[in-house]
Design an enzyme around this catalytic site. Sequence first.
Site, PDB file in Angstrom:
ATOM      1  N   ASP A  90     -38.386 -12.493  29.740  1.00 61.17           N
ATOM      2  CA  ASP A  90     -39.609 -13.169  30.181  1.00 61.17           C
ATOM      3  C   ASP A  90     -40.183 -12.516  31.445  1.00 61.17           C
ATOM      4  O   ASP A  90     -39.441 -11.931  32.238  1.00 61.17           O
ATOM      5  CB  ASP A  90     -39.278 -14.645  30.446  1.00 61.17           C
TER       6      ASP A  90
ATOM      7  N   ASN B 105     -45.631 -16.719  19.643  1.00 62.46           N
ATOM      8  CA  ASN B 105     -46.403 -15.643  20.296  1.00 62.46           C
ATOM      9  C   ASN B 105     -47.689 -15.249  19.549  1.00 62.46           C
ATOM     10  O   ASN B 105     -48.559 -14.593  20.120  1.00 62.46           O
ATOM     11  CB  ASN B 105     -45.537 -14.394  20.512  1.00 62.46           C
TER      12      ASN B 105
END
Length: 245
Positions: free
Chosen positions: A27, A75
Amino acid sequence: MNPIQTKAKAAGVNLDRLPVHIGMIMDGNGRFAKAQGFARLWGHHKGYKTLRTALLDCSDLGIRYLTVYAFSSENWRRSDDEVAGLMQLIEKSTRDEVPTMMRNNVRLKVAGRLKELPASLQEAFQFAVETTAANTGITFTLAVNYGGRAEIVDAVRDLIKSGVPADEVDEACLSRKMYLPEVPDPDMILRTAGEMRWSNFLIYQAAYAELVVTDTTWPEFKQEDLFAGVIEYQSRLRKFGGVTG
Ligand code: FPP
């Protein structure tokens, strides 16, 4: 002992108690890019370089399985440009890295709803997975178009299709229907960039995994952070719901 193991030992890593399987939530690529004044995709390209190093470090350290969250089923909600850029990056790096994986005895696997991915990416995966299938070093899994809940749904669909009677369904037969039943459950999930969430990553398999979170963003993640993560994992007592000592 190889040079990385010597360094890890000097840093305090116990080489006899390494996690067998590490999952990584990479991340902070976007935040890193923004902080440097660049577009998000630039951060993903930097993230790819970090991943390359982290994979080889894990391999040299003696980690047997590494699974990374490269593209989640959530995503797709990002901008068309970012999604297309990530797909291209994953495809190009998969093709480019086959020789590196062969040199380093890395066996590639892929987990997720792969049929929904662009055909050229599916072909790149198929080629890389088949070419590296007989390698005996670290097993490196890319989770792409992956969601933990979707994986459980797919496993249940599969079970129902195979006609298993409801009262014969148990954890063992459900586990065998997961995308990669031959890969052992992760011992440790390492997440960068400070967030303390699972974000739908390996939620079935990570039931007893230790979550280790670093403050550094993924592009900034270094070998020292890997060592520190493993040391933190080793400092925790793993009881599997029972009592020890
Ligand atoms: C999360 O950062 C990262 C991703 C969604 C993609 C991870 C992809 C890579 C590291 C690229 C390389 C992968 C391969 C397999 C070549 P974010 O964008 O959510 O960051 P933010 O939270 O700061 O916005």
